[in-house]
Design an enzyme around this catalytic site. Sequence first.
Site, short mmCIF file in Angstrom:
data_model
loop_
_atom_site.label_atom_id
_atom_site.label_comp_id
_atom_site.label_asym_id
_atom_site.label_seq_id
_atom_site.Cartn_x
_atom_site.Cartn_y
_atom_site.Cartn_z
N CYS A 164 -29.95 13.58 4.11
CA CYS A 164 -30.68 12.43 3.54
C CYS A 164 -30.17 12.06 2.16
CB CYS A 164 -32.17 12.74 3.43
SG CYS A 164 -32.93 13.05 4.98
N GLU B 51 -28.92 14.83 -0.28
CA GLU B 51 -28.57 16.05 -0.98
C GLU B 51 -27.09 16.08 -1.39
OE1 GLU B 51 -30.53 15.49 2.00
OE2 GLU B 51 -30.38 17.50 2.83
#
Lengths: 841, 263
Positions: free
Chosen positions: A438, A440
Amino acid sequence: MSKYFDSEIKKSPRITQLVDDLYDHLPVIESDRARLLTESYQMTENEPIILRRAKAFLHICKHIPITIRRSELIVGSATKSARGCQVFPEFSFSWLEKEFDTVETRSADPFFIAEETKKELKEIYRYWEGKTTSELALSYMAPETITAMEHNIFTVGNYFYNGVGHVTVCYDKILESGFEGIRQEAQDALDDLRVSDGDYQTRSAFLQAVIISCEAAMYYAARYAQLALQEAQNCNDETRKKELLLIASNCSRVPANGAQSFHEACQSFWFVQMLLQVESSGHSISPGRFDQYMYPYYKKDLDTGLLTREFAQELIDCIWVKLNDLNKVRDAASAEGFAGYSLFQNLIVGGQDSQGRDVTNDLSFMSIEASMHVFLPQPSLSIRVWNGSPHELLMKAAVLTRTGIGLPAYYNDEVIIPSLISRGLTLEDARDYNIIGCVEPQKAGKTEGWHDAAFFNMCRPLEMVFSNGMENGVRVGPQTGRVEDMKSFEEFFDAYKKQMDYFIELLVNADNAIDVAHAVRCPLPFLSGMIDDCIRRGKSVQEGGAVYNFTGPQGFGIANMADSMIAIKRLVFEEKKITLEQLKQALKDNYGKGIDPAMAQQITTEVVKKLVEAGNQVGEAEITQIFKTALQGGVSEKQKAEYDRLLELIEEIPKFGNDIEEIDLFAREVAYTYSRPMEKYFNPRGGQFQAGLYPVSANVPLGAQTGATPDGRLAFTPVADGVSPSSGKDTHGPTAAANSVSKLDHYIASNGTLFNQKFHPTALSGQRGLENFVALIQAYFEQKGSHIQFNVVSRDVLLDAQKNPDQYKGLVVRVAGYSALFTTLSRSLQDDIIARTEQGL
Amino acid sequence: MKNELLQKKGRIFDIQRYSIHDGPGIRTIVFLKGCYLRCQWCSNPESQEYEIQTMMVAGKTKIIGRDVTVEEVLDEVRKDMPYYRKSGGGMTLSGGESLYQADFAAALLCEAQEMGINTAIESTACTEFSQVEKILPYLDTFLLDIKHMDSEKHKKHTGVPNERILENAAKIARVHKNLIIRVPVIPGFNNTIPEIEQIAAFAASLPDVREIHLLPYHRLGQDKYTGLGRSYLLDGVEPMSLDEMEKLQVAASKSGLRCQIGG
């Protein structure tokens, strides 16, 4: 003259057809991998685990059915049927066995499973009883950790049930020297060992495992070369025959060797990408900086005239389709959390190189174009933004945003690079970051980041403050004192911090238990060969072979907690309009709003069960009465009216997301209650814990396990999403919300933050709309926000807003130059706007 | 002196951030209360009276209008400085008619410019030119509404004749280099090709005017009339289609001005 090639290339009919073929049936669960894995395991019982894993991978690559789908230019499919999925019993299986009969009909991400597959898997599962990572992890956990998880304080479901994934390998190295290169590297390291070395046994086993894994990948590609040749011989269509012969030639060269053409590079990339997902079930295997490592091959072929831009675009589009061909079945609860069959294969374009120069190129633009062509959720396309980003790239990205597909996500180099440096990355590595899953950030080919390690619901420790650590008669959290006795806000906030500290420690315990279990039972030699410094250190990534090691669990509910704390501070301690005791009762009673029938039914069942267990007779009439009471929450009319007044009082208190300094800085403190304690802890691989602040879509299902909160949020409704304000509480427009969010400390949440904004398409209409949109992103980033993504609202969203106005209070619509809060308009005007939304006026 | 301006008081009824249709870039609009005109289509009927009023909004009584200092307004406006800088935006005064409170408007614009904020005003300039002159030195963009060239018709639909507006337009154009003419296009009032052509021709005759914006009628203010206990005279009037608007755009462009639909 434009510096970049950013003109539109038409989508080829092949792509339309490939996409149609992908979606013409329900995804199927297949059992080939599980069967082959088990066969191999049964033949290697007494060998080191790392070799068993490599041999199983080889066995799978040799025998798993292979197929070339209609019209493909890039081949390699993990399943016979498009968008199908294999299963991975070595991680866990009992959930799937339990869900065999419901997986096809469930609402989130259904899969078809044939009766014979069920039968075969049941057979296979008998072998795995007691041998999974999941079972071993549980045995490593402290009892209080298990209690906390049973009470939904946090969930570690992702890696508890599945492989880890969440990694980007050194694609550049494979493209350059192939698996022959990796194999040679491992062989050289093996040759350097002496049988008398103290760690010879583990090192040599690991290096042999890497060699076997490389051979497995090469074997697999060779099978495709052969299949393509066969199909070419049987093909009567001359055009297709040529394509098949080209495919055969590509597969006979890569990924064994370095790629010599752009087409070979595409094919090589794809084998790596899909085989990683055959070795392990982890998701978020992220291609990373595709525009960078593919560029030399593109440039060379373009310059020598071997490649047209049109064909290059078609190949990229083909890869985009293939990324959607991979799939994964999750347990029902996780499927809701990750809804949309998503594999989060994050692919990022633009940004700086390791020397700090902007390296946007043609492929950056063509990647965005590919997402417009295939119009599918994969890859999770991301854009790196910094002060030196070319304006054209941001404008092109904005055009994609305007389509409403929810892509790309925008990332801020100016925050992420220093943030990574603060976690020990070198300046060069930090500048070369990409995004996993997502949001990171990490350095490709060097990191085992364990980025999605847990979801931690920050609302639950607050409930524990009110209950003094008890729930349903069970001690879940520490005793932080009766709220009735608390004399100051500081005392209350301290109690919250103590609850947070306690549960964070348990979360660390849970994650580390799973971490060890993966190292012991499922080290991944194929993956490890492509991550530095595994070969030199002679150990897998699961055992700490990577240069950089982290564990990144996610906290969410910041907006709810900030708004709750402010409400308590003001109403209880400053204005003394309500006592903590009264508030406690109000939360218990869900502000007199009752509960939904399904939940009431569940409560009734539990109550009846308890009554029966206690030896009581429970008749039809009693059950009806219990259900009625449960439905109303047992609150009198008078009490209800008082709760309504309380809700009004809470409503009047300013909320996070409206650019109010005092509230926003408070939210910052609340976020620290999660991110600061986290930094103290280390994982078994020697890496630090680092907080992330994003929920994927877990804020909805986990909200359903959370009672009412003091910010006026009703029981079981979703909690706030990422670092975004609570739904409908930001009423001052996108700049105010962005300013609020930018006041959080995004540097310390180095595992990523997620900020979602909703827009009406008219806000992005025309050149000026796009320019202003880009300016909005840049200004948010200038204030040191880390990530932003946009939902451009569709007609469906507006229809939903009509039904659930409370969830959409902040939704601004702009029609013909006029802005209004959608939910404040009359029904007929809303209908008018809905009609206009379709026209894009 | 400076301090005095910052403490100057005026009456506003709303501040709206992230506005992208009233002047260049991302802007914050400050809505001042009080207006000389009574346009039947007005989408902010709560702006017309200078007096503080109550209006029913979503079933609740809302007080419309509050007295604030220049400093209070600018504290809110400057929160979006980073967005103005990136987009070339700033502050736009709207209303009501900002010139109804010309001294307050001038103070707001002056102090905003002092802070490096780009300034714009949306106005009909339907007042003595001496009032208009107060704001001109502090204004980057003047968005001037011209609704009709026929004074009779203008009076019938807005409550006032148009002579003073047209006179002021000419005077403003002589001294202000960034004047944009805006026309609310209202079905049944001025939505014919000849009417729009006349306005465009007048606008083109003004020195240095290069742009004209046609703002399509919308009904988004309708609920507010009910909330104020007033009747909406344009009930049942349908908004123009994009097609019709584009025809008017072509007509207006014949004047030689750059014409756009919407602000």
